[in-house]
Design an enzyme around this catalytic site. Structure first.
Site, short mmCIF file in Angstrom:
data_model
loop_
_atom_site.label_atom_id
_atom_site.label_comp_id
_atom_site.label_asym_id
_atom_site.label_seq_id
_atom_site.Cartn_x
_atom_site.Cartn_y
_atom_site.Cartn_z
N HIS A 1 49.17 48.22 53.20
CA HIS A 1 49.96 46.99 53.28
C HIS A 1 50.82 47.10 54.54
CE1 HIS A 1 48.98 45.01 49.40
NE2 HIS A 1 48.49 46.21 49.16
N ARG B 1 41.38 38.61 46.29
CA ARG B 1 42.05 39.27 45.16
C ARG B 1 43.46 39.74 45.56
NH1 ARG B 1 44.79 43.70 43.88
NH2 ARG B 1 43.36 44.97 45.09
N ASP B 2 43.57 40.77 46.38
CA ASP B 2 44.90 41.28 46.71
C ASP B 2 45.67 40.23 47.50
OD1 ASP B 2 46.94 43.13 46.72
OD2 ASP B 2 45.88 44.65 47.88
N ASN C 1 48.34 42.81 52.67
CA ASN C 1 47.45 43.81 53.27
C ASN C 1 47.44 43.57 54.77
OD1 ASN C 1 45.71 43.44 50.45
ND2 ASN C 1 45.68 45.48 51.31
N HIS D 1 43.99 51.88 52.42
CA HIS D 1 44.41 50.54 51.94
C HIS D 1 45.89 50.40 52.32
CE1 HIS D 1 44.33 47.29 48.67
NE2 HIS D 1 45.63 47.51 48.78
N CYS E 1 51.63 42.93 45.74
CA CYS E 1 51.41 43.16 44.32
C CYS E 1 52.60 42.63 43.55
CB CYS E 1 51.22 44.65 44.06
SG CYS E 1 51.08 45.02 42.30
P1 HMG Z 1 48.32 46.31 27.82
O1 HMG Z 1 49.18 45.29 27.21
O2 HMG Z 1 48.84 47.71 27.88
O3 HMG Z 1 46.86 46.32 27.14
O4 HMG Z 1 47.98 45.80 29.30
P2 HMG Z 1 46.42 46.59 25.66
O5 HMG Z 1 45.13 47.32 25.76
O6 HMG Z 1 47.54 47.22 24.87
O7 HMG Z 1 46.12 45.12 25.04
C1 HMG Z 1 47.17 44.19 24.77
C2 HMG Z 1 46.59 42.79 24.81
O8 HMG Z 1 46.12 42.52 26.14
C3 HMG Z 1 45.41 42.59 23.89
O9 HMG Z 1 45.42 41.23 23.47
C4 HMG Z 1 44.23 42.80 24.79
O10 HMG Z 1 43.05 42.17 24.34
C5 HMG Z 1 44.73 42.17 26.07
P3 HMG Z 1 45.78 40.82 21.95
O11 HMG Z 1 44.79 41.56 21.14
O12 HMG Z 1 47.18 41.33 21.75
O13 HMG Z 1 45.64 39.35 21.98
N1 HMG Z 1 44.04 42.76 27.24
C6 HMG Z 1 43.45 42.04 28.19
N2 HMG Z 1 43.35 40.73 28.42
C7 HMG Z 1 42.63 40.33 29.52
N3 HMG Z 1 42.07 41.20 30.40
C8 HMG Z 1 42.15 42.53 30.20
C9 HMG Z 1 42.87 42.98 29.06
N4 HMG Z 1 43.14 44.22 28.60
C10 HMG Z 1 43.86 44.06 27.49
N5 HMG Z 1 41.57 43.36 31.06
C11 HMG Z 1 46.80 45.79 31.37
C12 HMG Z 1 47.30 46.63 30.20
C13 HMG Z 1 46.30 46.75 32.44
C14 HMG Z 1 45.67 44.90 30.89
C15 HMG Z 1 47.99 44.94 31.91
O14 HMG Z 1 49.05 45.78 32.20
C16 HMG Z 1 47.62 44.12 33.13
O15 HMG Z 1 46.89 43.16 33.03
N6 HMG Z 1 48.11 44.51 34.34
C17 HMG Z 1 47.75 43.78 35.54
C18 HMG Z 1 48.24 44.50 36.71
C19 HMG Z 1 47.70 43.89 37.97
O16 HMG Z 1 46.72 43.16 37.98
N7 HMG Z 1 48.38 44.20 39.10
C20 HMG Z 1 47.94 43.74 40.38
C21 HMG Z 1 46.68 44.43 40.83
S1 HMG Z 1 46.94 46.15 41.32
C22 HMG Z 1 47.32 46.06 42.99
O17 HMG Z 1 47.49 45.00 43.54
C23 HMG Z 1 47.40 47.34 43.75
C24 HMG Z 1 46.15 47.57 44.65
O18 HMG Z 1 45.96 46.50 45.55
C25 HMG Z 1 46.32 48.86 45.43
C26 HMG Z 1 47.72 48.96 46.08
O19 HMG Z 1 47.99 48.19 47.02
O20 HMG Z 1 48.51 49.79 45.59
C27 HMG Z 1 44.88 47.72 43.80
MG MG Z 2 47.04 46.35 47.43
#
Ligand code: HMG
Ligand code: MG
Length: 285
Positions: free
Chosen positions: A207, A13-14, A247, A205, A238
């Protein structure tokens, strides 16, 4: 007997989410299967987020359906809201993980809402998970620095971590998202968080952008943490955190922990094989 430290494997994933070149579903499944053979208790397989935001994770359901599940391994899925949670349940995730930020700037860039709004999104899915007996993990991003807001006050990390725990997250991983943490700053942050949450509920966690992740793990061990996230081959970053590198690599984390006298129960030879394969998936930077 050596004390056990658990490594939560992040590679699929990450590790892969930031790769620009689309990796085949078959290769993702092979990576998870190679990692399962190493004996990890938990592997974070994929995320159910917006495919237009993170295209590399768009085949999460297919990956979950294709892996061979090893008894003794829990397969975790990253989920930002109820929609992601429903997809994770359909995919038979053993654990789900929510992700909040300790800084407002990153919260808006990464999940399109404020920190307070993110808690409102998590609450109903955590309630469902509790009813359905699915454990929930949480991340607190930008626990040291934010690429948009600068240094994060430790009290803000403590506030977000405590709130996530109160919502029902059994384990809260404190994330140095952009890898700028140093042992003294990580220690200072942990001291404040530990005033409110015991080490048994926390994970590290880190990086490894500046090559300090192992030092940050060492200082976290001194503070009592016994769970660390790592990615096979040191892959990752990310897409919404400019400057974030991978990571900390799992192999070097295992070696470091063993050198410090801890036990990880990871098959080191099989891990080398999995890390070679993980690195082969990495495209040009
Ligand atoms: P949004 O646009 O604010 O969501 O996105 P919404 O609720 O307003 O919905 C808008 C549209 O998105 C709708 O579709 C929803 O159905 C759809 P429409 O009706 O317009 O056709 N939607 C989705 N589709 C698929 N899967 C979902 C989903 N939710 C809503 N789950 C959201 C908010 C969080 C979904 C968006 O901003 C997003 O997908 N962000 C992804 C961020 C991400 O994955 N970042 C990388 C991972 S985090 C990371 O790596 C950090 C970590 O490792 C720790 C660290 O190192 O810090 C964890
Ligand atoms: Mg991370």
């Amino acid at each position: 007997m050596a004390e056990f430290v658990r490594i939560h494997e992040m590679g699929p994933r990450d590790g892969l989410q930031n790769e620009k070149r689309l990796i085949s579903t078959a290769d993702k499944i092979r990576l998870v299967d190679l990692l399962s053979a190493c004996g990890f208790e938990k592997i974070e397989v994929t995320s159910f987020v917006r495919a237009d935001w993170v295209p590399q994770m768009a085949d999460g359901a297919e990956v979950m359906a294709g892996i061979t599940r090893r008894p003794g391994t829990l397969y975790t899925v990253l989920t930002p809201n109820v929609r992601g949670y429903a997809a994770a349940v359909s995919a038979k995730a053993d654990e789900v993980a929510v992700f909040a930020s300790a800084s407002e700037g990153f919260s808006h860039r990464n999940i399109n809402c404020s920190i307070a709004e993110s808690f409102q999104r998590f609450a109903p899915m955590i309630d469902s998970a509790r009813r359905e007996g699915i454990p929930v993990r949480a991340y607190v991003s930008c626990a040291v620095d934010c690429p948009f807001d600068g240094p994060t006050p430790p009290v803000q990390v403590a506030r977000v971590a405590t709130e996530l725990h109160a919502l029902g997250c059994g384990e809260v991983a404190l994330a140095d998202t952009i890898g700028t943490g140093t042992p003294d700053r990580v220690a200072a942050m942990l001291d404040v968080v530990l005033e409110r949450l015991p080490a048994a509920h926390l994970a590290g966690h880190f990086h490894d952008t500046n090559g300090r992740a192992l030092d940050n793990i060492a200082v976290s061990l001194e503070k009592g943490l016994r769970v660390f996230d790592a990615a096979a081959g040191g892959l990752g970053g990310c897409p919404y955190a400019p400057g974030a590198e991978g990571n900390v690599a799992t192999g070097k984390t295992v070696d470091h922990l063993h050198a410090l006298g801890f036990e990880t129960r990871i098959d080191r030879d099989r891990l080398s094989e999995a890390e070679d394969f993980a690195r082969s998936l990495r495209g040009p930077r």
